[in-house]
Design a protein around this motif. Structure first.
Motif, PDB file in Angstrom:
ATOM      1  N   ASP A   1      42.925  20.189 -45.341  1.00  0.00           N
ATOM      2  CA  ASP A   1      43.253  21.532 -46.279  1.00  0.00           C
ATOM      3  C   ASP A   1      44.255  22.668 -45.694  1.00  0.00           C
ATOM      4  O   ASP A   1      44.024  23.666 -45.171  1.00  0.00           O
ATOM      5  CB  ASP A   1      42.171  22.309 -46.883  1.00  0.00           C
TER       6      ASP A   1
ATOM      7  N   LYS B   1      42.629  13.465 -47.186  1.00  0.00           N
ATOM      8  CA  LYS B   1      42.666  13.864 -48.525  1.00  0.00           C
ATOM      9  C   LYS B   1      43.744  14.955 -48.306  1.00  0.00           C
ATOM     10  O   LYS B   1      43.534  15.878 -47.528  1.00  0.00           O
ATOM     11  CB  LYS B   1      41.466  14.590 -48.988  1.00  0.00           C
TER      12      LYS B   1
ATOM     13  N   THR C   1      32.933  22.207 -59.413  1.00  0.00           N
ATOM     14  CA  THR C   1      31.570  22.875 -58.871  1.00  0.00           C
ATOM     15  C   THR C   1      31.817  24.363 -58.742  1.00  0.00           C
ATOM     16  O   THR C   1      30.845  24.795 -58.759  1.00  0.00           O
ATOM     17  CB  THR C   1      31.299  22.105 -57.543  1.00  0.00           C
TER      18      THR C   1
ATOM     19  N   PRO D   1      32.574  15.372 -52.327  1.00  0.00           N
ATOM     20  CA  PRO D   1      32.835  16.595 -51.505  1.00  0.00           C
ATOM     21  C   PRO D   1      31.259  17.464 -51.320  1.00  0.00           C
ATOM     22  O   PRO D   1      30.447  17.006 -51.883  1.00  0.00           O
ATOM     23  CB  PRO D   1      33.740  17.521 -52.041  1.00  0.00           C
TER      24      PRO D   1
ATOM     25  N   ARG E   1      27.848  18.261 -45.529  1.00  0.00           N
ATOM     26  CA  ARG E   1      27.375  18.991 -44.465  1.00  0.00           C
ATOM     27  C   ARG E   1      26.636  18.206 -43.349  1.00  0.00           C
ATOM     28  O   ARG E   1      25.430  17.993 -43.989  1.00  0.00           O
ATOM     29  CB  ARG E   1      27.051  20.256 -44.569  1.00  0.00           C
TER      30      ARG E   1
ATOM     31  N   GLN F   1      30.350  26.524 -49.013  1.00  0.00           N
ATOM     32  CA  GLN F   1      29.644  25.247 -49.940  1.00  0.00           C
ATOM     33  C   GLN F   1      28.352  25.926 -50.024  1.00  0.00           C
ATOM     34  O   GLN F   1      27.563  26.199 -49.255  1.00  0.00           O
ATOM     35  CB  GLN F   1      29.863  24.011 -49.332  1.00  0.00           C
TER      36      GLN F   1
ATOM     37  N   GLY G   1      35.713  18.168 -45.117  1.00  0.00           N
ATOM     38  CA  GLY G   1      36.698  19.156 -44.533  1.00  0.00           C
ATOM     39  C   GLY G   1      36.455  19.646 -43.165  1.00  0.00           C
ATOM     40  O   GLY G   1      36.478  19.342 -42.135  1.00  0.00           O
ATOM     41  N   ARG G   2      35.976  21.006 -43.324  1.00  0.00           N
ATOM     42  CA  ARG G   2      36.017  21.893 -42.189  1.00  0.00           C
ATOM     43  C   ARG G   2      34.973  21.443 -41.101  1.00  0.00           C
ATOM     44  O   ARG G   2      35.354  21.730 -39.922  1.00  0.00           O
ATOM     45  CB  ARG G   2      35.472  23.445 -42.687  1.00  0.00           C
TER      46      ARG G   2
END
Ligand code: C5P
Length: 236
Positions: free
Chosen positions: A12, A34, A125, A183, A186, A195, A215-216
């Motif tokens: 991202d 992604k 979401t 997605p 974690r 999230q 992602g992160r």
């Protein structure tokens, strides 16, 4: 498929050099990356091609949602980028989703490994029951997700993007071959960021997810390759 092939890392960022450095560092360690609207708007098809040229599979997350003919043309325009997966909004309707699938099939009439997986986003979401109600959807998110997933399957799509929390219900309702891409993942050692409803990688797979979008926890780690390896070990 190796367990690590199920991991797609969300890059991202609008920054090409950053995306390329991450993709290069993650090559061979995960199934792919992604790329979404942020990257695509800044870097365009050339940016996607530059990432793909590293030999990394790309989930092109542009969430098309428009009249069927426009979506079909957008899908056709995306196909030269050879994405591994691409997506539309299921709320665009069955005719729109069929137009998207037809566009993919025209390019490669026989199912083969190079044909992209066509996915649908069900309910974002970020939307709760109150938001849906305000928009006239009276059934609530869970029911709406199931309804849109059924529409997606009926329209010939390969699967949906959904919360891991919905994976178990969707896997039971949609059968074994319908792809579930989740997605909100974690690992135990990562912080939740923004999230709110999170699932551990192995739990998401146990609930029926096929691919994990993360992602992160990877991109924000001091050593992204090491973070990806740890997640792969966790699910392997
Ligand atoms: O950094 P993080 O793991 O939260 O990134 C998850 C990725 O998946 C981001 O690109 C985010 O926009 C996307 N996403 C999400 N939740 C959804 C749908 C997409 O986090 N329901």
């Amino acid at each position: 498929m190796n367990p690590s092939d199920r991991i797609f890392v969300a890059l991202d960022t609008p920054d090409l050099d950053k995306a390329l450095a991450l993709a290069e560092g993650l090559r061979g360690l995960v199934g792919g990356v992604k790329l979404g609207k942020e990257f695509f708007t800044a870097q365009g098809p050339a940016g996607v091609n530059a990432v793909s040229a590293l030999g990394v599979a790309v989930f092109l997350d542009l969430k098309f949602h428009d009249v069927p003919a426009t979506v079909a043309r957008a899908v056709r325009a995306a196909l030269p980028l050879k994405p591994y997966m691409l997506d539309v909004h299921a709320s665009g309707g069955e005719e729109m989703m069929r137009a998207a699938v037809d566009a993919v099939q025209e390019s490669s009439p026989k199912p083969d490994s190079r044909r992209p997986l066509m996915l649908a986003v069900t309910v974002l979401t970020s939307l709760g029951d109150d938001d849906l109600f305000a928009a006239g959807v009276v059934d609530g998110a869970e029911e709406q997700v199931l309804r849109l997933a059924r529409m997606a399957k009926k329209s010939g799509l390969d699967g949906v993007v959904c919360s891991a929390l919905e994976a178990e219900t969707l896997r039971a309702a949609m059968g074994p071959d319908f792809k579930l891409v989740t997605p909100g993942i974690r690992p135990a050692w990562a912080i939740a960021d923004d999230q709110k409803r999170i699932t551990a990688p192995a739990d998401a797979l146990a609930k029926g997810a096929d691919y994990l979008v993360i992602g992160r926890p990877v991109t924000g780690a001091d050593d992204p390759a090491d973070a990806a390896r740890r997640i792969a070990d966790e699910i392997g």
